[in-house]
Design an enzyme around this catalytic site. Structure first.
Site, short mmCIF file in Angstrom:
data_model
loop_
_atom_site.label_atom_id
_atom_site.label_comp_id
_atom_site.label_asym_id
_atom_site.label_seq_id
_atom_site.Cartn_x
_atom_site.Cartn_y
_atom_site.Cartn_z
N VAL A 45 25.98 -21.13 -0.98
CA VAL A 45 26.95 -22.22 -0.84
C VAL A 45 26.79 -22.92 0.50
O VAL A 45 26.77 -24.15 0.59
CB VAL A 45 28.39 -21.69 -1.02
CG1 VAL A 45 29.40 -22.67 -0.44
CG2 VAL A 45 28.69 -21.44 -2.48
N TYR A 46 26.66 -22.15 1.58
CA TYR A 46 26.54 -22.75 2.89
C TYR A 46 25.14 -23.32 3.12
O TYR A 46 24.97 -24.24 3.93
CB TYR A 46 26.94 -21.75 3.97
CG TYR A 46 28.43 -21.53 3.98
CD1 TYR A 46 29.28 -22.47 4.54
CD2 TYR A 46 28.99 -20.41 3.37
CE1 TYR A 46 30.65 -22.30 4.51
CE2 TYR A 46 30.36 -20.23 3.34
CZ TYR A 46 31.19 -21.18 3.91
OH TYR A 46 32.55 -21.01 3.87
N HIS A 47 24.16 -22.80 2.43
CA HIS A 47 22.82 -23.39 2.48
C HIS A 47 22.88 -24.82 1.94
O HIS A 47 22.35 -25.75 2.57
CB HIS A 47 21.84 -22.55 1.67
CG HIS A 47 20.47 -23.14 1.58
ND1 HIS A 47 19.48 -22.88 2.49
CD2 HIS A 47 19.93 -24.00 0.68
CE1 HIS A 47 18.38 -23.55 2.16
NE2 HIS A 47 18.64 -24.24 1.06
#
Length: 662
Positions: free
Chosen positions: A288-290
């Site tokens: 998700v943060y990628h």
């Protein structure tokens, strides 16, 4: 209803008094933050120099109405907003905001913050509830609703709330309040959303020059605050720098706008080198943060283009973004979801499509990104299958790219930061349109003791598909890749993780004939205790637990099923476990989970052999293995016969190097 009308009248009365007072206070100092030499502000400068401050305010308001009011720029928002129509949910949020019912974190619903707004209210001791209060996410729905309804209640109430927030949350009010209202991530969220919010409201007849100057003063103070208080590392630092750049690009009339732009660009140029591993994965190792990091880097570039300073980003900046997008493709399932490794959750396909479309616009020459951006209607389908992102430790076994494919994604990673979990070896398995083994997710982030108890449940090693000693959390996540080999009929991964004191976990996964998986787990070292190899299944799988034969199989009526069986010839016990999964923040559900267990009483290596076998039908296959001459698990020499429903094949492999023969 009486209370509601009284509140609106009370708010309007306060607002009129506040704005009237502010109107009379326009002075030369009101324009201190503005570069009056900026092109287009000539008449503002002339009025200020003549001491006609009220007139200068009126001219400045006309300038911003012409600039912002015609076509608000929503491209920088973290989550895209559809302004083609007024969605019922958007209007509901706006109407509740009129009554000071704010939804600060989606999963908890609305809370009443009182007629006289209590910005320090903490109704649920989840830090996200209080942090996200200060992101004031309901202001944008109020603005969009105003755009469609032209109901001045929304404009009046927003201006009241803006000034109320300013008055009650000055920096330095208290250490506690600063922790939430002035955490840099929340400040950056505000300076990102306030510009499009302002753009919708600025044409309101109730929007005065005095309020504009009040708004600009607060905005400038918040934008000035960020470069001095960026987070030290991680995605927060990226968000904050990119939004500071956005402020400088979107409001270049500020004296400090060039410094904001430079600060953001300098930080992002440095961080893209620090935070992106050589294989293109963002170092927090959360899908998700990628994806969020890709968006940040692209939006930053677009902001620099708007300001005419895109040349401050080197060619390698765009090349790294492309590498990040390609890495994301390799961990994408056919439904556009990614494994929920670390603090991740599922996303709607339409959101991922919009992200891919943004990435494709940035990198139009890449046919594979175009393929995903067009939902397979353009570009080129990837011409490879299994893939190793070895720096991040994300491994994908796949036999295709469409929904009928078999795809297993496994995590065997180096140490990571806050969002990572002690879970090396865990995996998700997609077969023919179904994710059979979703990872646990994260449920919540941080808060009081009760919230942390809920978070820590999901961070246990035993609730992931990997090996444990005495059901304890692994102490170290620092996997060493021993072997990665991919061929037409056999893919093989071997890694070793120093999971516990005096105990290493070596796992080998073999993808055989592009159909099924053998998993070899070895516990190496002098530590003793109870060993377990854990598995979790989808919440609706209704499995059969066959303790006598150490196997578990799903019972989907569509015939798309999965068997997981221990093939050990020594004594293994099968036990059901408590299982849960969280697909979105603050929401969870029960799901089946189980473990194969055996004791380790000395320094000898112990092995587990499991088969993960997708099949079609209502009857699980009969599977057995036989060790052939020369088979030596400890030294990594595999020579076994695998019998499936009476059909036998021989598998020879070297787990730690050398040639492998299916």
């Amino acid at each position: 209803m009486i209370r509601f009308k009284a509140k609106i009248f009370f708010c309007a009365f306060l607002l009129s008094g506040t704005l009237a007072k502010a109107q009379s206070n326009i002075s030369k100092e009101s324009f201190d933050l503005i570069n009056l030499g900026y092109p287009g502000l000539e008449q503002v400068k002339k009025a200020v120099e003549a001491g006609q401050y009220e007139e200068a305010g009126k001219v400045l308001l006309r300038y911003y109405r012409n600039k912002l009011g015609a076509k608000p720029d929503l491209s920088n928002l973290e989550t895209p907003i559809d302004t083609d129509k007024l969605a019922p949910k958007t209007k509901e949020t706006a109407d509740n905001a009129l009554k000071h019912l704010f939804k600060t974190q989606e999963s908890y619903g609305y809370f009443d913050f009182g007629q006289d707004i209590n910005w320090q209210l903490w109704p649920v001791k989840d830090n996200e509830v209080r942090w996200q209060l200060h992101r004031v996410k309901w202001w944008m729905p109020m603005a969009i609703t105003y755009r469609y309804t032209h109901n001045e209640q929304y404009a009046k109430e927003w201006m009241l709330q803006f000034e109320d927030w300013m008055k009650k949350n000055p920096q330095g009010l208290s250490a506690d309040n600063d922790k939430y209202a002035w955490r840099p991530l929340e400040v950056s969220d505000r300076i990102q959303s306030l510009i499009p919010t302002l753009s919708f409201f600025i044409n309101s007849p109730n929007f005065t020059p005095a309020f504009l100057l009040t708004f600009l003063k607060s905005y400038g103070q918040q934008a000035d605050y960020l470069p001095k208080n960026y987070a030290a590392e991680g995605n927060h630092r990226l968000f904050e720098a990119q939004r500071t750049l956005f402020a400088g690009a979107s409001l270049p009339e500020f004296k400090n706008a060039p410094a904001w732009r430079k600060s953001g660009i300098d930080v992002l140029n440095a961080e893209i080198k620090k935070q992106v591993l050589a294989d293109g994965v963002q170092y927090e190792l959360s899908p998700v943060y990628h994806a969020a990091a890709i968006d940040i880097f692209i939006k930053a570039y677009q902001g620099a283009q708007k300001a005419g300073v895109a040349g401050e980003f080197p060619a390698s900046y765009k090349q790294t973004i492309e590498k990040m997008a390609m890495a994301f493709i390799n961990i994408t399932f056919p439904n556009y979801n990614q494994p929920m490794f670390g603090d991740s959750w599922i996303r709607e396909k339409k959101l991922r499509l919009k992200q891919f479309q943004s990435w494709a616009a940035m990198i139009p020459e890449n046919p594979f990104i175009q393929y995903f951006a067009s939902d397979g209607q353009a570009g080129k389908k990837p011409n490879w299958l299994s893939n190793a992102l070895s720096n991040a430790g994300f491994y994908t076994f796949r036999n295709g790219w469409d929904s009928t494919s078999t795809i297993l994604m496994l995590k065997a990673s180096p140490p990571a930061e806050f969002h990572a979990q002690p879970d090396n070896g865990t995996f998700e398995l997609w077969v023919n349109g179904r994710n059979f083994t979703p990872d646990a997710g994260c449920f919540v982030y941080s808060g009081d003791a009760e919230i942390m108890k809920q978070r820590n449940w999901y961070r246990q090693t035993r609730v992931h598909s990997t090996l444990t000693l005495d059901n304890q959390n692994m102490l170290i996540t620092n996997a060493l890749q021993n072997k990665w080999q991919s061929s037409k009929n056999l893919d093989i991964l071997t890694f070793t993780n120093p999971s516990y004191k005096n105990l290493d976990h070596r796992r080998t996964v073999m993808f055989i004939d592009q159909k099924y998986f053998l998993v070899f787990d070895e516990a190496l070292g002098t530590a003793t205790g109870n060993l377990g190899v854990h598995f979790q299944l989808k919440e609706d799988s209704k499995p059969v637990f066959d303790e006598a034969n150490n196997k578990v199989f799903t019972t989907y009526t569509d015939g798309n099923n999965l068997l997981i069986q221990s093939l050990n010839t020594d004594k293994i016990t099968l036990h059901e476990e408590d299982g849960k999964v969280s697909y979105e923040y603050g929401k969870e559900m029960k799901r089946p989970a189980f473990v194969f267990e055996k004791p380790k009483s000395d320094d000898k290596t112990q092995q587990f052999i499991s088969i993960v076998y997708p099949y079609n039908g209502s009857k699980a296959p009969e599977i057995k293995i036989k060790e052939n001459a020369g088979n030596d698990y400890i030294n990594g020499n595999i020579n076994i016969s695998v019998s499936i429903n009476g059909k036998t094949s021989v598998l020879k492999a070297k787990l730690n190097g050398g040639n492998t023969t299916p």
